[in-house]
Write an enzyme that holds these catalytic residues in place. Sequence first.
Site, PDB file in Angstrom:
ATOM      1  N   HIS A 121       0.872  -1.180   0.000  1.00  0.00           N
ATOM      2  CA  HIS A 121       0.000   0.000   0.000  1.00  0.00           C
ATOM      3  C   HIS A 121       0.909   1.229   0.000  1.00  0.00           C
ATOM      4  O   HIS A 121       2.015   1.180   0.543  1.00  0.00           O
ATOM      5  CB  HIS A 121      -0.833  -0.064   1.291  1.00  0.00           C
ATOM      6  CG  HIS A 121      -1.882   0.984   1.436  1.00  0.00           C
ATOM      7  ND1 HIS A 121      -1.597   2.275   1.824  1.00  0.00           N
ATOM      8  CD2 HIS A 121      -3.226   0.937   1.276  1.00  0.00           C
ATOM      9  CE1 HIS A 121      -2.721   2.965   1.898  1.00  0.00           C
ATOM     10  NE2 HIS A 121      -3.730   2.179   1.565  1.00  0.00           N
ATOM     11  N   ASP A 198       3.244  -4.133   8.044  1.00  0.00           N
ATOM     12  CA  ASP A 198       2.000  -3.396   7.855  1.00  0.00           C
ATOM     13  C   ASP A 198       0.866  -4.379   8.147  1.00  0.00           C
ATOM     14  O   ASP A 198       0.592  -5.287   7.355  1.00  0.00           O
ATOM     15  CB  ASP A 198       1.955  -2.886   6.406  1.00  0.00           C
ATOM     16  CG  ASP A 198       0.612  -2.255   6.049  1.00  0.00           C
ATOM     17  OD1 ASP A 198      -0.349  -2.404   6.814  1.00  0.00           O
ATOM     18  OD2 ASP A 198       0.536  -1.636   4.973  1.00  0.00           O
ATOM     19  N   GLN A 201      -4.411  -5.032   7.182  1.00  0.00           N
ATOM     20  CA  GLN A 201      -5.421  -5.989   6.703  1.00  0.00           C
ATOM     21  C   GLN A 201      -5.388  -7.321   7.445  1.00  0.00           C
ATOM     22  O   GLN A 201      -6.262  -8.157   7.243  1.00  0.00           O
ATOM     23  CB  GLN A 201      -5.244  -6.248   5.198  1.00  0.00           C
ATOM     24  CG  GLN A 201      -5.447  -5.028   4.314  1.00  0.00           C
ATOM     25  CD  GLN A 201      -6.886  -4.494   4.337  1.00  0.00           C
ATOM     26  OE1 GLN A 201      -7.826  -5.162   4.788  1.00  0.00           O
ATOM     27  NE2 GLN A 201      -7.056  -3.279   3.864  1.00  0.00           N
ATOM     28  N   LYS A 224     -10.441  -0.517  10.772  1.00  0.00           N
ATOM     29  CA  LYS A 224     -10.678  -1.702   9.926  1.00  0.00           C
ATOM     30  C   LYS A 224     -11.072  -2.912  10.772  1.00  0.00           C
ATOM     31  O   LYS A 224     -11.285  -3.996  10.256  1.00  0.00           O
ATOM     32  CB  LYS A 224      -9.416  -2.027   9.118  1.00  0.00           C
ATOM     33  CG  LYS A 224      -9.082  -0.958   8.068  1.00  0.00           C
ATOM     34  CD  LYS A 224      -7.920  -1.405   7.221  1.00  0.00           C
ATOM     35  CE  LYS A 224      -7.233  -0.290   6.490  1.00  0.00           C
ATOM     36  NZ  LYS A 224      -7.970   0.230   5.343  1.00  0.00           N
ATOM     37  N   CYS A 362      -4.836   2.507  -3.533  1.00  0.00           N
ATOM     38  CA  CYS A 362      -3.577   3.043  -2.969  1.00  0.00           C
ATOM     39  C   CYS A 362      -2.410   2.094  -3.244  1.00  0.00           C
ATOM     40  O   CYS A 362      -1.506   1.944  -2.407  1.00  0.00           O
ATOM     41  CB  CYS A 362      -3.681   3.319  -1.472  1.00  0.00           C
ATOM     42  SG  CYS A 362      -4.967   4.490  -1.061  1.00  0.00           S
TER      43      CYS A 362
HETATM   44  N1  7TS Z   1      -1.756  -0.687   4.593  1.00  0.00           N
HETATM   45  C1  7TS Z   1      -2.687  -1.467   4.031  1.00  0.00           C
HETATM   46  C2  7TS Z   1      -2.334  -2.867   3.610  1.00  0.00           C
HETATM   47  C3  7TS Z   1      -3.983  -0.982   3.869  1.00  0.00           C
HETATM   48  O1  7TS Z   1      -4.900  -1.760   3.314  1.00  0.00           O
HETATM   49  C4  7TS Z   1      -4.288   0.346   4.291  1.00  0.00           C
HETATM   50  C5  7TS Z   1      -5.633   0.956   4.063  1.00  0.00           C
HETATM   51  C6  7TS Z   1      -3.278   1.096   4.899  1.00  0.00           C
HETATM   52  C7  7TS Z   1      -2.021   0.549   5.020  1.00  0.00           C
HETATM   53  C8  7TS Z   1      -3.516   2.457   5.414  1.00  0.00           C
HETATM   54  O2  7TS Z   1      -4.364   2.425   6.526  1.00  0.00           O
HETATM   55  P1  7TS Z   1      -4.913   3.765   7.180  1.00  0.00           P
HETATM   56  O3  7TS Z   1      -5.875   3.295   8.210  1.00  0.00           O
HETATM   57  O4  7TS Z   1      -3.740   4.481   7.751  1.00  0.00           O
HETATM   58  O5  7TS Z   1      -5.567   4.526   6.078  1.00  0.00           O
HETATM   59  N2  7TS Z   1      -6.311   0.395   2.961  1.00  0.00           N
HETATM   60  C9  7TS Z   1      -7.396   0.869   2.348  1.00  0.00           C
HETATM   61  C10 7TS Z   1      -7.999   0.167   1.301  1.00  0.00           C
HETATM   62  O6  7TS Z   1      -7.604  -0.886   0.864  1.00  0.00           O
HETATM   63  N3  7TS Z   1      -9.052   0.864   0.885  1.00  0.00           N
HETATM   64  O7  7TS Z   1      -9.155   1.978   1.619  1.00  0.00           O
HETATM   65  C11 7TS Z   1      -8.122   1.986   2.539  1.00  0.00           C
END
Ligand code: 7TS
Length: 408
Positions: A121, A198, A201, A224, A362
């Site tokens: 990501h 990371d 997910q 999430k 992303c």
């Molecule tokens: N890493 C992964 C693997 C992710 O899926 C996401 C968010 C992030 C980092 C960033 O997380 P945040 O909470 O800091 O935004 N992924 C997604 C997605 O797949 N669709 O919307 C956000």
Amino acid sequence: MNIHAIREQFPILHQEINGHPLVYLDSAASSQKPRSVIDAVSKYYELDHANVHRGVHSLGSRATDAYEGAREKVAKFINAPSPEQIVFTRGTTTALNLVASGYARSVCREGDEIVITQMEHHSNLIPWQQVAKVTGATLKYIPLQADGTVAIADAEATITSNTKIVSITHVSNVLGCINPIKELAAIAHRNGAIMVVDGAQSTPHMRVDVQDLDVDFYAFSGHKMCGPTGIGALYGRRNLLENMEPIEFGGEMIDFVELYDSTWKEIPYRFEGGTPIIAGAVGLGAAIDFLEEIGMEAIDEHAKQLTKYAYDVLSNVDGLTIYGPKQDRVGLVTFNLDEVHPHDVATVLDTKGIAVRAGHHCCQPLMRWLNVSATARASFYVYNTTDEIDQLVEALIQTKEFFGYGIE
Ligand code: 7TS
């Protein structure tokens, strides 16, 4: 798992969208919130709110207890050795930026390597590009297999004694694959590098044990995994956290302040400058209670079953391409319908009350590797059913017909 009883606890699910019952298949972007989390946040504001770590009055200590109690829950949830090794952040992005700016920038030099993959990501990619630019370190990518997975032999060939940091996602938000983090951490350590994960997910779906994985930093987001937006956490190995620089300076994070210099509080407070995300942490604590009551093993099993079911039924749709491996995946299925742009797919699905995400997710470098500009993605969580996946398939077949594709 009694899905009906679980669904009852999510008020948002019980509504119609465009005249159809909502089918929410976008939890990988953000999950919905159970009543207990919503109530915990409002109860906190109704009864307990004050600023933390400073008030000697009763509300101040109640708020501090709630905030620190949430830290203990997070530590236990991922089996961190102690609550001090949990830094509350805004989410995964902020947590990874903290490691990149606070740790990596001070340890990386020219000639050093930072190793990632092309499935990352942007939040686990751009911070490392920036570290490489500032320090002169080299950013290297472990090549992906044809199905998008990481092979141990490729990791062994890419990670060398010059590698200082390996940073890889536990579960891909596009391919759905579960990466072999424990093996990758062992390779990183054998080469004297640290392992950053990371967990955006993975943490919602599986039992994460940072000690068993033997990783050095682990980042995840509350929103999430049934928690509120604006809260997440970074786990760090104690000696690394103690040697990491704060990147935000001001109130709450200091020990002594002189005119021209200052000293920092102990970990984790030195990384939590300013009034912290108290209500968010309380909500995350309630989310952990909710997930633990169901049981992470049951949640994991449910997510894997739904994912397998979706993979199988979507594979039978003519003209539909699925990305990522068939096995060892969790939580989501990313796909494209021939000749229909994924934004059009998502727009037609929305008219039927079905929420999926379309776009590059992303992950622009991964889209380039897949040779597509965008994809559609259906993602699942505790409240989803196979019946909803059947509705998705039915709607996709109608979408093809709507665009005049697939009709003889
Ligand atoms: N890493 C992964 C693997 C992710 O899926 C996401 C968010 C992030 C980092 C960033 O997380 P945040 O909470 O800091 O935004 N992924 C997604 C997605 O797949 N669709 O919307 C956000």
